[in-house]
Design a protein around this motif. Structure first.
Motif, PDB file in Angstrom:
ATOM      1  N   ILE A  48      18.242 -29.280  -6.990  1.00 37.20           N
ATOM      2  CA  ILE A  48      19.470 -28.723  -7.595  1.00 37.20           C
ATOM      3  C   ILE A  48      19.650 -29.245  -9.016  1.00 37.20           C
ATOM      4  O   ILE A  48      20.019 -28.506  -9.938  1.00 37.20           O
ATOM      5  CB  ILE A  48      20.699 -29.062  -6.722  1.00 37.20           C
ATOM      6  N   LYS A  49      19.362 -30.560  -9.200  1.00 33.19           N
ATOM      7  CA  LYS A  49      19.583 -31.174 -10.514  1.00 33.19           C
ATOM      8  C   LYS A  49      18.651 -30.615 -11.587  1.00 33.19           C
ATOM      9  O   LYS A  49      18.951 -30.708 -12.771  1.00 33.19           O
ATOM     10  CB  LYS A  49      19.440 -32.697 -10.418  1.00 33.19           C
ATOM     11  N   ARG A  50      17.510 -30.043 -11.181  1.00 35.64           N
ATOM     12  CA  ARG A  50      16.648 -29.443 -12.215  1.00 35.64           C
ATOM     13  C   ARG A  50      16.880 -27.929 -12.292  1.00 35.64           C
ATOM     14  O   ARG A  50      16.045 -27.181 -12.807  1.00 35.64           O
ATOM     15  CB  ARG A  50      15.172 -29.787 -11.978  1.00 35.64           C
ATOM     16  N   GLU A 109      18.025 -36.283  -0.535  1.00 39.66           N
ATOM     17  CA  GLU A 109      17.295 -36.584  -1.779  1.00 39.66           C
ATOM     18  C   GLU A 109      16.494 -35.368  -2.262  1.00 39.66           C
ATOM     19  O   GLU A 109      16.497 -35.020  -3.445  1.00 39.66           O
ATOM     20  CB  GLU A 109      16.345 -37.763  -1.509  1.00 39.66           C
ATOM     21  N   LEU A 119      18.944 -32.619  -3.573  1.00 36.19           N
ATOM     22  CA  LEU A 119      19.564 -33.022  -4.843  1.00 36.19           C
ATOM     23  C   LEU A 119      18.574 -32.946  -6.008  1.00 36.19           C
ATOM     24  O   LEU A 119      18.920 -32.490  -7.093  1.00 36.19           O
ATOM     25  CB  LEU A 119      20.110 -34.459  -4.733  1.00 36.19           C
ATOM     26  N   ARG A 120      17.329 -33.391  -5.760  1.00 34.25           N
ATOM     27  CA  ARG A 120      16.334 -33.370  -6.843  1.00 34.25           C
ATOM     28  C   ARG A 120      16.137 -31.945  -7.355  1.00 34.25           C
ATOM     29  O   ARG A 120      16.059 -31.704  -8.556  1.00 34.25           O
ATOM     30  CB  ARG A 120      14.997 -33.925  -6.345  1.00 34.25           C
ATOM     31  N   GLU A 134      27.218 -31.124  -3.346  1.00 35.14           N
ATOM     32  CA  GLU A 134      26.864 -30.398  -4.586  1.00 35.14           C
ATOM     33  C   GLU A 134      26.201 -29.050  -4.291  1.00 35.14           C
ATOM     34  O   GLU A 134      26.083 -28.203  -5.175  1.00 35.14           O
ATOM     35  CB  GLU A 134      25.886 -31.226  -5.436  1.00 35.14           C
TER      36      GLU A 134
END
Length: 830
Positions: A488-490, A482, A485-486, A517
């Motif tokens: 990488i997504k920003r 989590e 991912l948080r 990812e």
């Protein structure tokens, strides 16, 4: 118009614009005040000011006094009270102009006095010009750490119930909170302390100077004394003997340091200004103070030995660059010693970039260089072709030669061992030494606090910087996934710290499987230099978004887009390391996160739990210095001048030990013998049977109240008292009567203490003054009092003067005792 320059005119117009006033060029002039300033040294300090106000009234002109805050307004009204002038208070400038008052008082941002219009005119007079001083109200920080050494070490505001505290007379007990007690009709707040055998001691808040936090060892191993036993007296006596020896040794070191000739650098103002202006950011106040202190040291005859403590990214490097520029500009060489090759490389690039516009040669010595490059660098150092050289431990090897070394900068000094530091000092007798650190080790902090080293603290974060959110959690796959991912997504990057080279590749493989990812790469200290440099460069340019690495990144390249760090088995890392590693993220204005992963919480050692608790609780910006004081408590302070890590501090606590050491050094300087009595200077006890406290409906938070009580008790002069009152009014509103009494009693204590009065007691029927052996009050004055009014005054024993004056009103009783103290001050023996 009276302007020294256009800039001054522009500033005044800007200030007036804030007040909602349109000022053209024709009706505005600077108000010159030297003749009307209030000068407290004069017999009638207000005379010129009163004359000015009277003259302006006759001319039908108006006067508006301007102060910068509500607290300053109350303070100025207090100062002006004896003058008899009545100033009406206004909320806005417009309110005053529309009123028919001749004189008014307003809170405004105006710094310089101005005259508006001509006949009739309006004079706006600022407080700082009226008093002839710059109002030095300390700006409160947004974080909860005061950047003062005293406040951090002696601070009681963060006390939790059950923690050990030291009472000067009764020893170490456990804090049990604040309690309000009605004693004979007088409401007072007490600190409750529990001692061995469940004995309780109630300490009135007016005697809070007797208390300090116990630090210098583990809380669980802190002693618990018994009330009434002689164990505490014996412990104090042993500590006093030890302190005397340490103080003598300290003075010897002071003397050697004062005698040690340094290079007195000359500052080229114009060149330095040009270099300073190329700094792309605005300096923070703390950074500016640190720079001024360093430059002051460099321009003095003594060799500099200054420690600059500031969090990661708070601008310590800029302080070092300014110092380096001054040294090089004065014809000297500069050596910068760093713990890792990565940091050496980063500093080299930063220095090259910053000094590009100046004829200054910068070189680097690290394992990233080839043998030929290293040889060339060494030659250039020896023949003076290199001005600044940055390097790792290679710089302090025996065969290294400088042409004319003037300044040595040591970065992250906690990463060097004692022997290496001794080598550094032996390098050259007259070299100025500047040490930079985010979390000083206990021994260094201890030395700085005892005055053996000069200390500058940079505790103000740069603008827009956010604190790193810190979580201590048990290792969990879902949590790791989590968090990655948080980020990488920003569009950000992640450091995954795994401090074991043998299993690092396996962990990287696992991460790739858990987070498909992610684009994962590894980095550790056993890689070849070129490979490591290449990996770090690729990570910097965002070719990878997750790097699995060892603690090699602790002092590594700044990556603004890396804003999450996950530390595997954080319980195995030291406190300074944890703080340093957390500082790798949050270098830009984005919110950063730090996850400290542990094994089974039940299996953690006591010290590891404490380290993790400390790092999690102190996530505010600028917490590095506070963390170092926690480190001091967890690991012990370390003997100042020896290798013993616990020493005498363990028995009486760090704060009290340092207080005694300070007194011992002062006594030896004055040629006196430091005895236990003069090492523990007690404040005067004052009991006037009147309520003196900060009511809980005025300051709700218990810890904030406790911290304020300690600060009141620690006020050393009238300026401190005034400043603290100003701060309280600005933060919590106008002072209630009980709070005013608290400040009045503190002022009385200070005056009495200076006169050598040890105790004052007054009740509705009378009271007494108790004098010390070396009181300054003139004995003939006391005899005169008794002879003139024997029914009122009489001596009781050799040092107690009783007075029989009935006064039921507590406030009047305070005024009466204050007047008597003022009479004593007039009749001091010289």
């Amino acid at each position: 118009e009276l302007f020294s320059n256009l800039g001054q005119f522009a500033r005044i117009r800007l200030s007036l614009a804030k007040l909602g006033t349109k000022a053209g060029n024709k009706n505005l002039s600077v108000c010159e005040l030297p003749s009307i300033r209030i000068d407290h040294k004069q017999h009638e300090p207000y005379a010129a000011f009163i004359d000015y106000v009277t003259a302006q009234k006759k001319k039908k002109s108006r006067i508006l006094l301007s102060v910068e805050s509500d607290g300053r307004r109350e303070s100025l009204l207090n100062i002006l009270k004896p003058s008899g002038l009545k100033f009406k208070e206004f909320d806005t400038f417009e309110q005053f102009t529309q009123s028919d008052s001749d004189v008014g008082l307003i809170v405004s941002p105006l710094e310089q006095s101005v005259v508006l219009g001509s006949k009739p005119s309006l004079s706006i007079i600022t407080e700082q010009e009226l008093l002839g001083i710059k109002v030095s109200q300390r700006r409160r920080r947004k974080h909860k750490y005061e950047a003062s050494q005293d406040a951090l070490i002696r601070n009681l505001a963060e006390l939790k119930e059950g923690q050990p505290v030291v009472h000067l007379d009764h020893g170490v007990g456990r804090y049990q909170g604040l309690q309000t007690i009605d004693a004979a009709g007088v409401i007072t707040e007490f600190v409750t302390i529990i001692y061995a055998g469940e004995s309780k001691l109630y300490v009135p808040v007016s005697a809070l100077h007797m208390l300090s936090r116990y630090s210098g060892g583990e809380e669980s191993s802190a002693p618990l004394h018994k009330l009434g036993s002689d164990a505490w007296e014996k412990a104090k006596k042993r500590a006093a003997e030890k302190v005397r020896d340490v103080a003598a040794e300290l003075l010897d070191i002071y003397a050697q340091r004062q005698a040690k000739p340094g290079n007195k650098f000359t500052l080229d103002g114009q060149a330095y200004r040009q270099f300073s202006e190329s700094f792309p950011f605005e300096e923070t106040d703390d950074q500016r103070n640190a720079i001024e202190a360093v430059l002051g040291d460099m321009q003095s005859k003594q060799a500099m030995d200054r420690l600059v403590c500031g969090d990661v990214g708070f601008g310590k490097t800029e302080v070092a660059m300014r110092a380096a520029f001054v040294a090089v500009n004065d014809g000297k060489q500069v050596a910068i010693l760093v713990p890792t090759t990565l940091l050496a490389q980063q500093h080299y690039e930063n220095f090259k970039d910053r000094f590009a516009d100046f004829p200054i040669e910068v070189g680097v010595l690290s394992r990233f260089n080839s043998t030929k490059e290293q040889k060339d660098t060494l030659e250039n150092m020896a023949n003076g072709k290199l001005d600044i050289v940055i390097g790792t431990h290679k710089l302090i090897q025996q065969d290294i030669k400088f042409n004319d070394l003037g300044l040595l900068i040591v970065d992250e000094e906690h990463r060097f061992g004692v022997r290496q530091k001794e080598k550094i000092k032996a390098l050259r007798a007259d070299v100025d030494i500047l040490t930079l650190t985010a979390t000083p080790i206990p021994r260094t902090l201890n030395m700085a606090m005892s005055g053996m080293r000069d200390l500058s603290i940079i505790a103000t974060p740069p603008a827009k910087r956010l604190a790193v959110k810190t979580f201590v959690r048990q290792r969990d796959v879902e949590l790791i996934r989590e968090a990655i991912l948080r980020e990488i997504k920003r569009g950000g990057q992640v450091y995954f710290l795994h401090n074991n080279v043998e299993t690092i590749e396996r962990v990287a493989q696992e991460l790739s499987e858990w987070v498909p990812e992610a684009n994962v790469i590894t980095a550790h200290g056993q890689m070849r230099e070129q490979e490591l440099e290449q990996i770090m460069t690729q990570f910097y340019h965002q070719k990878y978004n997750v790097i699995v690495c060892t603690t090699i990144i602790e002092t590594g390249i700044d990556v603004p887009t890396a804003n999450t760090i996950i530390m595997d088995r954080a319980d195995k890392l030291g406190l300074a390391q944890l703080h340093q590693l957390r500082g790798r993220v949050g270098r830009s204005h984005h919110q950063a996160y730090a996850y400290l992963l542990t094994g089974d919480p039940k299996a953690l050692s006591k010290d590891a739990s404490k380290r993790l608790q400390a790092i999690e609780s102190l996530e505010d910006l600028g917490a590095g210095f506070a963390l170092a004081t926690h480190d001091l408590e967890i690991r012990g302070a370390g003997e100042l001048l020896g290798d013993d890590q616990s020493g005498q501090m363990q028995t009486i606590g760090f704060s009290l030990y340092m207080e005694m050491l300070e007194q011992a050094v002062n006594a030896l300087r004055e040629g006196k013998e430091p005895t236990l009595e003069n090492l523990l200077q007690k404040q005067t006890e004052v009991d006037l049977k009147l309520p003196a406290l900060l009511p809980d409906d005025y300051i709700h938070d218990v810890n904030a109240r406790l911290g304020m009580y300690k600060r009141v008790a620690s006020c050393a002069n009238l300026g401190d008292i005034d400043e603290l009152q100003v701060e309280l009014i600005d933060r919590f509103g106008l002072l209630p009567d009980a709070a005013k009494n608290l400040f009045s009693l503190q002022q009385l204590k200070m005056q009495a203490s200076n006169l050598g009065i040890t105790k004052i007691e007054a009740n509705p029927k009378g009271g007494y003054f108790e004098f010390s052996q070396n009181t300054k009050v003139n004995p003939s004055f006391i005899i005169g009092l008794i002879q003139s009014a024997p029914h009122i005054y009489k001596m009781e024993g050799a040092n107690k003067l009783r007075f029989a004056i009935s006064e039921a009103n507590a406030r009047e009783r305070l005024k009466m005792v204050t007047a008597m103290i003022a009479d004593f001050e007039k009749k001091v023996s010289h």
